[in-house]
Design an enzyme around this catalytic site. Sequence first.
Site, PDB file in Angstrom:
ATOM      1  N   HIS A 243       0.820  -1.218   0.000  1.00 47.60           N
ATOM      2  CA  HIS A 243       0.000   0.000   0.000  1.00 47.60           C
ATOM      3  C   HIS A 243       0.852   1.265   0.000  1.00 47.60           C
ATOM      4  O   HIS A 243       0.353   2.346  -0.283  1.00 47.60           O
ATOM      5  CB  HIS A 243      -1.067  -0.008   1.112  1.00 47.60           C
ATOM      6  CG  HIS A 243      -0.609   0.342   2.492  1.00 47.60           C
ATOM      7  ND1 HIS A 243      -0.298  -0.610   3.447  1.00 47.60           N
ATOM      8  CD2 HIS A 243      -0.433   1.531   3.108  1.00 47.60           C
ATOM      9  CE1 HIS A 243       0.043  -0.009   4.573  1.00 47.60           C
ATOM     10  NE2 HIS A 243      -0.031   1.287   4.402  1.00 47.60           N
TER      11      HIS A 243
ATOM     12  N   SER B  95       4.106   2.194   8.465  1.00 42.19           N
ATOM     13  CA  SER B  95       3.856   1.185   7.448  1.00 42.19           C
ATOM     14  C   SER B  95       5.117   0.950   6.643  1.00 42.19           C
ATOM     15  O   SER B  95       5.770   1.896   6.227  1.00 42.19           O
ATOM     16  CB  SER B  95       2.729   1.626   6.522  1.00 42.19           C
ATOM     17  OG  SER B  95       1.521   1.269   7.093  1.00 42.19           O
TER      18      SER B  95
ATOM     19  N   ASP C 118       1.268  -7.687   2.345  1.00 37.47           N
ATOM     20  CA  ASP C 118       1.399  -6.253   2.062  1.00 37.47           C
ATOM     21  C   ASP C 118       2.857  -5.827   1.853  1.00 37.47           C
ATOM     22  O   ASP C 118       3.460  -5.172   2.694  1.00 37.47           O
ATOM     23  CB  ASP C 118       0.763  -5.472   3.232  1.00 37.47           C
ATOM     24  CG  ASP C 118       0.386  -4.048   2.853  1.00 37.47           C
ATOM     25  OD1 ASP C 118       0.877  -3.568   1.817  1.00 37.47           O
ATOM     26  OD2 ASP C 118      -0.380  -3.423   3.600  1.00 37.47           O
TER      27      ASP C 118
HETATM   28  N1  ARG Z   1      -4.878   0.762   7.935  1.00 36.81           N
HETATM   29  C1  ARG Z   1      -3.584   0.822   7.360  1.00 36.81           C
HETATM   30  C2  ARG Z   1      -3.028   2.250   7.407  1.00 36.81           C
HETATM   31  O1  ARG Z   1      -3.557   3.083   8.071  1.00 36.81           O
HETATM   32  C3  ARG Z   1      -3.549   0.257   5.988  1.00 36.81           C
HETATM   33  C4  ARG Z   1      -4.255   1.079   4.939  1.00 36.81           C
HETATM   34  C5  ARG Z   1      -4.144   0.509   3.550  1.00 36.81           C
HETATM   35  N2  ARG Z   1      -4.978  -0.665   3.343  1.00 36.81           N
HETATM   36  C6  ARG Z   1      -6.286  -0.620   2.978  1.00 36.81           C
HETATM   37  N3  ARG Z   1      -6.956  -1.730   2.866  1.00 36.81           N
HETATM   38  N4  ARG Z   1      -6.907   0.508   2.750  1.00 36.81           N
HETATM   39  O2  ARG Z   1      -2.412   2.808   6.571  1.00 36.81           O
HETATM   40  N1  ASP Z   2      -1.381   1.499   8.184  1.00 34.10           N
HETATM   41  C1  ASP Z   2      -0.598   2.549   8.758  1.00 34.10           C
HETATM   42  C2  ASP Z   2       0.371   3.165   7.748  1.00 34.10           C
HETATM   43  O1  ASP Z   2       0.143   3.112   6.563  1.00 34.10           O
HETATM   44  C3  ASP Z   2       0.084   2.103  10.006  1.00 34.10           C
HETATM   45  C4  ASP Z   2      -0.800   2.302  11.205  1.00 34.10           C
HETATM   46  O2  ASP Z   2      -1.544   3.295  11.254  1.00 34.10           O
HETATM   47  O3  ASP Z   2      -0.699   1.478  12.111  1.00 34.10           O
HETATM   48  O4  ASP Z   2       1.320   3.857   8.095  1.00 34.10           O
END
Ligand code: ARG
Ligand code: ASP
Length: 712
Positions: A85, A647, A221
Amino acid sequence: MKRLAFLLTFAVLFPSCLIMAGEGMWIPMLLQYNEKEMQEMGMRITADDIYSINHSSLKDAIVLFGGGCTGEIVSDYGLLLTNHHCGYGSIQRHSSVEHDYLTDGFWANDRSQELPCPGMSVTFLREMRDVTSRVLEGVTDDMDEADRQSKIEANIKKITAEVEKETEYKVSIKPFFLGNEYYLLLNEVYTDIRLVGCPPSNIGKFGGDTDNWVWPRHTGDFSIFRVYADKDGHPADYSAENVPYKPAKHLDISLKGAVEGDFTFVFGYPARTSEYLPAVAVDQEANLIDPITVDLRGKILDIYNKYQEQDKKVRIQYASKHAGLGNGWKKWMGVTEGINHFHGVEKKQFFEEDFQNWASGDESRAQYVNLLGQFEKNYKDLELFQLAYTYVAEAGMNIELFSFAGKFAKLAQVTKETPQEDIDKMIASLKGSAKSFFKDYYMPIDKEVAAMLLKEYIKAQPADFRPAFLNDIKDVDEYVETLFAKSFLVSEESVNAFLDGFKAKSVKKLQNDPAFVAYQSIIGFYRDHVYPSLASITEDNQRLQRIYMKGQMEMQPEKRFSPDANFTLRVTYGKIEGFKPKDGMNYRHFTTLEGIMQKENPDIYDYVVEPRLKELYNNKDYGRYADKDGTMHVAFTASVHTTGGNSGSPILNADGQLLGLNFDRCWEGTMSDLIYDPSICRNISVDIRYVLFIIDKFAGAKHLVDEMTIVE
Ligand code: ARG
Ligand code: ASP
């Protein structure tokens, strides 16, 4: 008494809450103060192995990837790992109908096939210095804020100029501990970054938004890039002559896996946390603002879903918008739940009672006595403006027609005196904006979102404190019908026709366009009635926050404090462990390929499984990447304090070897940006063995694994 009873119930329900190991995002250059604790928890290396400026250390392998993620170097030839991502934008830019790398994945067979990513950069921290005393030179407690700020700015400018003379690196100075300390950072930024490989989305994004923030998780990921440098190893823009960057250090990779109870740490770039806010602020965020945003976005997402399910093209058009809105929506829901479930506001209030008593206990603490009262007052005053801002932002951004109209603000100021050359530039840029806007625009969605948001807006915000155009609306549905029927901003053809025939007097047509009128009304209201107070109260809160931080440190001289995240390199550590999200539930700390097969559903986009992956699963063809239990581990959880920006960060074992890539947190613990609680806050990482398995067995790109240093 009430307090004692509360603490006792709390300790019985959540015994581990009383030991706060796991909390904290530590400054690498000061890690010697944590070394003893880290070694007692099991670490077998030293603070100096993690950060040193005298010899190579793990820090030389960690980078800020682009502007918002972390990456790590895993070979002597600049090979870099980060999340899928995080690489998404670069992968998308190289994708077309003929080469759909998002869907199919991409693997360069050799270096000549690697794809340059203009605009991408990675940043290495070369050195960090404490410059607090120099930045605060001449600053006194009784100075007024404006003088203080200008003194600090002048000092920063002077120090920066001095250091710039002695170094080739980029110099920046950032505040820590809310302005009580300042550190100087020497960075080196590389700009020739090339895409080397990525799995198909149904591996790299498996579970999609459905599983986002949630455990159990099965997302592969990761994506792979390579950093290039000129022949002397210096940063250089893309050139065919450039060579793979040779790092001072690359990470070794462990195949032993994440073992429950083991010490572990994450090394990366957390973006923003606010752990030292007063109770009123946490209450306002978790119980007033977040629920409104969650409610509005939930309604928008329902509308998106309805149309996305009906039409494949719409599903793709709104995929990225859905992911963006949905990411915040789900997270903030978790924040409110977590704060309330774990009595976050009460815990802060109890602390504040102690603080108040301490502050009143000695004349020398006079500057702290009225602090909490001032916070109370400020946050009460802020409420009206915070609410107004929330509606302005949600309506201004999520009614796409309004946000698109906003792009024409400069053109609306054109007069007969404006040079034609400037106008031509504006027109060309607006044509570009229109092209990308309409590519992913579906009017029925926007109409329905507009009607919903405007109704909510009118219901929630008082007539004397909202954008004026709302007060002229008699019937929202009728207004929306007319808006979309009359505005020329609803289609690329009518926008281009307007732009092609644009003359100074066309400005009138723009200014009369109902979408532009609405946009102007929203922005004007914000600029004149919301922003001035919002900014001045926030500025005063920053001053209070700085003093409050200083007070907390003075009151607890034995406590080790970690500064809030500010997008600088940090080390956070804890244990590999699962958790108990609710009474009667126990989450194991890892998931396996079996779970992917359980989730498989060819009819649900997020749960489609690649045939090749199924084949490997059926043959149990895992090679040396299988766990000793015989299964293929996919993801695991740990009690390490992370946030957005982490991330792609490496999660490492006691010897500093790579175990996986951090990519998310568990929903129950997303409050960790405000209050970290080790009993419930868990970060989620993809197991490096799954990453290698996909590269080697799934994609047949073993040459990449051969570049790495694998410790069996
Ligand atoms: N929750 C994670 C973050 O805040 C991953 C976001 C990307 N993945 C998704 N399915 N949208 O960045
Ligand atoms: N998913 C988050 C990121 O893209 C990491 C988190 O918020 O724990 O940085």
